[in-house]
Design a protein around this motif. Structure first.
Motif, short mmCIF file in Angstrom:
data_model
loop_
_atom_site.label_atom_id
_atom_site.label_comp_id
_atom_site.label_asym_id
_atom_site.label_seq_id
_atom_site.Cartn_x
_atom_site.Cartn_y
_atom_site.Cartn_z
N LYS A 280 -7.23 2.19 -4.40
CA LYS A 280 -7.00 0.97 -3.60
C LYS A 280 -5.49 0.73 -3.51
CE LYS A 280 -7.36 -3.24 -1.87
NZ LYS A 280 -7.30 -3.40 -0.40
N MET A 281 -4.79 0.94 -4.62
CA MET A 281 -3.34 0.75 -4.61
C MET A 281 -2.65 1.83 -3.75
SD MET A 281 -1.12 -1.37 -5.76
CE MET A 281 -2.12 -2.17 -7.01
N VAL A 282 -3.13 3.08 -3.84
CA VAL A 282 -2.57 4.15 -3.02
C VAL A 282 -2.73 3.82 -1.54
CG1 VAL A 282 -2.90 6.56 -2.31
CG2 VAL A 282 -2.90 5.97 -4.74
N LYS A 283 -3.90 3.35 -1.16
CA LYS A 283 -4.19 3.00 0.24
C LYS A 283 -3.29 1.84 0.70
CE LYS A 283 -8.09 1.69 3.26
NZ LYS A 283 -7.74 0.32 3.64
N ASP A 284 -3.14 0.83 -0.14
CA ASP A 284 -2.32 -0.32 0.24
C ASP A 284 -0.86 0.08 0.43
OD1 ASP A 284 -4.51 -1.94 0.18
OD2 ASP A 284 -4.05 -2.92 -1.72
N VAL A 285 -0.35 0.93 -0.45
CA VAL A 285 1.04 1.37 -0.35
C VAL A 285 1.24 2.17 0.94
CG1 VAL A 285 2.78 2.89 -1.36
CG2 VAL A 285 1.54 1.29 -2.81
N GLN A 286 0.28 3.01 1.28
CA GLN A 286 0.39 3.78 2.52
C GLN A 286 0.40 2.86 3.73
OE1 GLN A 286 -2.44 6.96 2.96
NE2 GLN A 286 -1.77 8.03 1.11
N GLU A 287 -0.48 1.85 3.73
CA GLU A 287 -0.59 0.97 4.88
C GLU A 287 0.60 0.01 4.99
OE1 GLU A 287 -4.38 -0.88 4.42
OE2 GLU A 287 -5.50 0.86 5.16
N LEU A 288 1.07 -0.50 3.87
CA LEU A 288 2.14 -1.49 3.88
C LEU A 288 3.53 -0.88 4.03
CD1 LEU A 288 0.87 -3.86 1.05
CD2 LEU A 288 0.94 -4.39 3.48
N PHE A 289 3.72 0.29 3.40
CA PHE A 289 5.06 0.87 3.35
C PHE A 289 5.17 2.24 4.02
CE2 PHE A 289 4.56 -1.91 -0.35
CZ PHE A 289 5.64 -2.76 -0.20
N GLY A 290 4.03 2.79 4.46
CA GLY A 290 4.05 4.11 5.06
C GLY A 290 4.49 5.18 4.09
N TYR A 291 4.16 5.01 2.80
CA TYR A 291 4.64 5.93 1.77
C TYR A 291 3.47 6.58 1.05
CZ TYR A 291 7.21 7.65 -2.31
OH TYR A 291 7.75 8.45 -3.29
N THR A 292 3.54 7.91 0.91
CA THR A 292 2.57 8.66 0.12
C THR A 292 3.31 9.31 -1.04
OG1 THR A 292 1.23 9.13 2.08
CG2 THR A 292 0.87 10.52 0.16
#
Length: 320
Positions: A280-292
């Motif tokens: 869930k945190m990985v998904k949020d970071v990708q959506e909010l910051f465009g970062y993987t």
């Protein structure tokens, strides 16, 4: 797999003979079928111990932090992504590391095998042509490989090393799967349902901290749960509220750092669904910051980058 094993052995032997490295970290045969174990090779003649197969599940980045000698490591996709993040956090000296990249077709979940065999002892196993042959006393079963792979491997988007100095074999095709379908299902729950689910799952936690020890990104010299001044969690008794608190803080500490290698999930002796929080945190970071996490040495982690007030990641006055 035999070709990859020979290539890894030859590469490790050459690196040690030429004194390009002092240590090679890889995998050796384990004591159980389908289970390999981390292996540390310091002499050229010991390189024959190294193997590669569907039992190479550990994230070997866990053994690379702050090592004084020059090291070579056998790294699959998730290992290499952890290495990238650890280099960014100054836990690994890139100049003292040789990455032997190995494309990964997944690793077998022994818990799935155990459930399938329903108590029967597995004595031998072999993977061939996309099938796993399981052999025990007076039984033999053949199962499609995909049925036994870790869930982490089934939706892995980075099976090939993103960072390597020497590459073994040909790249593996990336699976075209919905990466966060499980998280999307969790997100459909109401806040009360989410809390009930986490309380139920974490009621089984015995707080052994195996998840913390297995995670290559959990490297604080003193974890907050071990602090006594202040004392964040009770040390005399277990309760589900403390368990939820521990896992929530652990997930927050991994924001923008977790590569979803599944090490925490594999290490848990109670079979708790730990990946829901971290993914869930990985998904949020990708959506909010465009970062993987772990895909590039050049990208700054969200928590290390300057705040962009025009970014869609900014929040409303009410904190949403």
């Amino acid at each position: 797999m035999n070709e990859l094993t020979r290539a890894i052995q030859e590469t490790a032997q050459k690196l040690l003979q030429n004194k390009e490295v002092e240590l090679v970290v890889g995998f050796a045969e384990g004591s159980l079928p389908l289970r390999n174990t981390p292996c540390f090779v310091r002499q050229p003649e010991e390189a024959q111990r190294l193997v590669w197969g569907y039992g190479c599940e550990n994230n070997l980045a866990n053994y690379l932090r702050k090592r004084p000698e020059k090291v070579a490591v056998v790294a699959k996709g998730c290992d290499s992504r952890s290495i990238v993040e650890l280099i960014k956090e100054n836990q690994i000296d890139r100049d003292k590391l040789v990455v032997i990249g190995v494309p990964c077709r997944g690793t077998i979940d022994r818990k799935k095998v155990t459930r399938l065999l329903a108590g029967k002892e597995l004595l031998k196993a072999e993977v061939r042509d996309g099938q796993v042959v399981l052999i025990g006393k007076e039984f033999g079963e053949t199962v499609p490989l995909e049925q036994l792979l870790y869930d982490t491997c089934l939706n892995c988007q980075h099976p090939n090393p993103v960072l390597f100095d020497i590459m073994m074999g040909e790249p593996v095709p990336v699976k075209e799967t919905e990466c966060f379908a499980d998280v999307a299902n969790f997100e459909t729950k109401t806040p009360a349902e989410k809390r009930a689910y986490l309380m139920q799952e974490l009621s089984r936690c015995i707080r052994c901290y195996a998840c913390r020890q297995a995670c290559p990104m959990c490297f604080c010299e003193e974890c907050f749960v071990d602090c006594s001044m202040p004392q964040w969690l009770s040390k005399s008794s277990l309760n589900v509220q403390d368990n939820v608190f521990f896992q929530a803080v652990r997930a927050l500490h991994l924001a923008g750092r977790c590569v979803d290698c599944g090490a925490c999930d594999r290490a848990c002796p109670m079979g708790i669904d730990l990946r829901t929080l971290t993914r869930k945190m990985v998904k949020d970071v990708q959506e909010l910051f465009g970062y993987t996490a772990g895909v590039s040495l050049d990208l700054k982690p969200p928590l290390a980058a300057p705040i962009n007030t025009t970014s869609p990641a900014t929040f409303n006055q009410d904190g949403r």
